[in-house]
Write a protein that holds these residues in place. Structure first.
Motif, PDB file in Angstrom:
ATOM      1  N   ASP A 152       0.813  -1.052  -0.103  1.00 30.92           N
ATOM      2  CA  ASP A 152       0.001  -0.094  -0.152  1.00 30.92           C
ATOM      3  C   ASP A 152       0.816   1.272   0.065  1.00 30.92           C
ATOM      4  OD1 ASP A 152      -2.174   1.628   0.086  1.00 30.92           O
ATOM      5  OD2 ASP A 152      -2.565   1.442   2.354  1.00 30.92           O
ATOM      6  N   CYS A 153       1.567   1.535  -1.204  1.00 28.83           N
ATOM      7  CA  CYS A 153       2.367   2.659  -1.270  1.00 28.83           C
ATOM      8  C   CYS A 153       2.612   3.058  -2.606  1.00 28.83           C
ATOM      9  CB  CYS A 153       3.927   2.345  -0.490  1.00 28.83           C
ATOM     10  SG  CYS A 153       4.679   0.842  -1.160  1.00 28.83           S
ATOM     11  N   ARG A 154       3.582   3.825  -2.922  1.00 29.75           N
ATOM     12  CA  ARG A 154       3.856   4.331  -4.436  1.00 29.75           C
ATOM     13  C   ARG A 154       4.211   3.505  -5.139  1.00 29.75           C
ATOM     14  NH1 ARG A 154       5.959  10.205  -5.417  1.00 29.75           N
ATOM     15  NH2 ARG A 154       6.245  10.185  -7.733  1.00 29.75           N
ATOM     16  N   VAL A 155       3.752   3.010  -6.267  1.00 27.15           N
ATOM     17  CA  VAL A 155       4.051   1.982  -7.095  1.00 27.15           C
ATOM     18  C   VAL A 155       5.034   2.355  -8.331  1.00 27.15           C
ATOM     19  CG1 VAL A 155       3.113   0.553  -8.942  1.00 27.15           C
ATOM     20  CG2 VAL A 155       1.777   0.732  -6.902  1.00 27.15           C
ATOM     21  N   VAL A 156       6.094   1.482  -8.439  1.00 24.56           N
ATOM     22  CA  VAL A 156       7.092   1.915  -9.493  1.00 24.56           C
ATOM     23  C   VAL A 156       7.229   0.664 -10.286  1.00 24.56           C
ATOM     24  CG1 VAL A 156       9.753   2.284  -9.757  1.00 24.56           C
ATOM     25  CG2 VAL A 156       8.623   3.222  -7.851  1.00 24.56           C
ATOM     26  N   VAL A 157       7.074   0.841 -11.620  1.00 23.71           N
ATOM     27  CA  VAL A 157       7.087  -0.198 -12.495  1.00 23.71           C
ATOM     28  C   VAL A 157       8.500  -0.434 -13.264  1.00 23.71           C
ATOM     29  CG1 VAL A 157       6.343  -1.526 -14.673  1.00 23.71           C
ATOM     30  CG2 VAL A 157       4.754  -0.197 -13.058  1.00 23.71           C
ATOM     31  N   ALA A 158       9.195  -1.330 -12.864  1.00 24.55           N
ATOM     32  CA  ALA A 158      10.655  -1.393 -13.472  1.00 24.55           C
ATOM     33  C   ALA A 158      10.703  -2.531 -14.653  1.00 24.55           C
ATOM     34  CB  ALA A 158      11.610  -1.901 -12.274  1.00 24.55           C
ATOM     35  N   LEU A 159      11.222  -1.794 -15.876  1.00 26.05           N
ATOM     36  CA  LEU A 159      11.196  -2.558 -16.910  1.00 26.05           C
ATOM     37  C   LEU A 159      12.684  -3.078 -17.404  1.00 26.05           C
ATOM     38  CD1 LEU A 159       8.479  -0.467 -18.592  1.00 26.05           C
ATOM     39  CD2 LEU A 159       7.997  -2.544 -17.721  1.00 26.05           C
TER      40      LEU A 159
END
Length: 280
Positions: free
Chosen positions: A24-31
């Motif tokens: 439940d926090c800021r989402v970072v998508v790492a590609l």
């Protein structure tokens, strides 16, 4: 707080995802890029998770065993962008930050151009904006990108990459982290074809000029480039800022090569956190 292995579905495919940090926090998508997997983000994700971020690192199309279509057209950029948007929807993230390396950076540039309402910020390692990369071909980049043309050949690239005797020296020259893991990934002919299809699908619109000029990024962006990168030169790196219509920072790491997430995970995480802190 630890790593969780999950999956999500899109376009009839199932993608594996490494989920780091509190939910439940800021989402970072790492590609990730070629020829790595989501594991390439483990070092960076640890720092981001410790700072209170939730990092979603998918094995992208062609890399996830259950998301490996055969057709070249299945790897066109709109499909790759759609995979990321589907991941964000599955995670319940209306807005998210993007972190990309190599081909993952190219997908990040597209997201930042086409979906500024969804992407909060962008941090790209190694990969210049595609518009700058194409322009750089007349400034020495064409010699660095010879392999992109070679990858257009049918069958032969799969045979070369699938052969330890032939692929080993190439991977060593590239300085690829974990070459044994990469060779195991490429040993399967279907997997090798899927990974090469990223290049083949990208080449088609460039030849036909049906998708150019590539739109400028429209979100706050940090671009991190290694000056020792054998594949991506200085001209494109220094001109990438012209392709961003938002707050922009360029960071050149003079003693680093192409594999920035592996070589400098703490520094890349710090730069990503600084970029994210600049955007509410």
């Amino acid at each position: 707080m630890g790593e969780r292995l999950e999956a999500y579905a899109h376009d009839g495919l199932t993608f594996d995802v490494r989920d780091h940090g509190p939910e439940d926090c800021r989402v970072v998508v790492a590609l990730h890029g070629f020829p790595q997997t989501s594991r390439s983000w483990d070092g960076v994700a640890g720092h981001l998770a410790a700072a209170g971020c939730r990092v979603l690192a998918p094995d992208q199309r062609g890399y996830s065993p259950r998301a490996r279509p055969w057709e070249v057209s299945a790897y066109a950029l709109p499909a790759l962008v759609g995979d990321v948007l589907a991941l964000a929807k599955a995670a319940g993230a209306e807005r998210f930050d993007v972190l990309g390396h190599d081909w993952g950076g190219a997908v990040g540039w597209a997201l930042a151009a086409q979906h500024p309402d969804r992407v909060r910020s962008l941090t790209v390692a190694s990969t210049p904006h595609p518009r700058a990369l194409v322009a750089a071909m007349l400034h020495g980049q064409a010699l660095r990108s010879w392999y992109m043309g070679a990858f257009q050949l049918p069958v032969l690239p799969e045979l070369v990459l699938g052969s330890p005797a032939l692929a080993g020296p190439l991977l060593a020259r590239m300085g690829t982290p974990d070459p044994a893991e990469v060779q195991a990934l490429l040993a399967d002919r279907r997997t090798a074809r899927a990974l090469l299809n990223w290049y083949r699908a990208a080449w088609r619109p460039m030849l036909g000029r049906t998708a150019w000029p590539f739109p400028r990024a429209r979100v706050p962006t940090t671009y991190v480039w290694g000056a020792q990168d054998p594949a991506l030169g200085r001209w494109a790196a220094e001109h990438t800022g012209l392709c961003v219509e938002a707050d922009y920072r360029f960071v050149a790491l003079e003693d680093v090569g192409h594999w920035i997430p592996d070589e400098r995970p703490a520094e890349l995480a710090r730069l990503a956190l600084e970029r994210m802190a600049s955007v509410p």
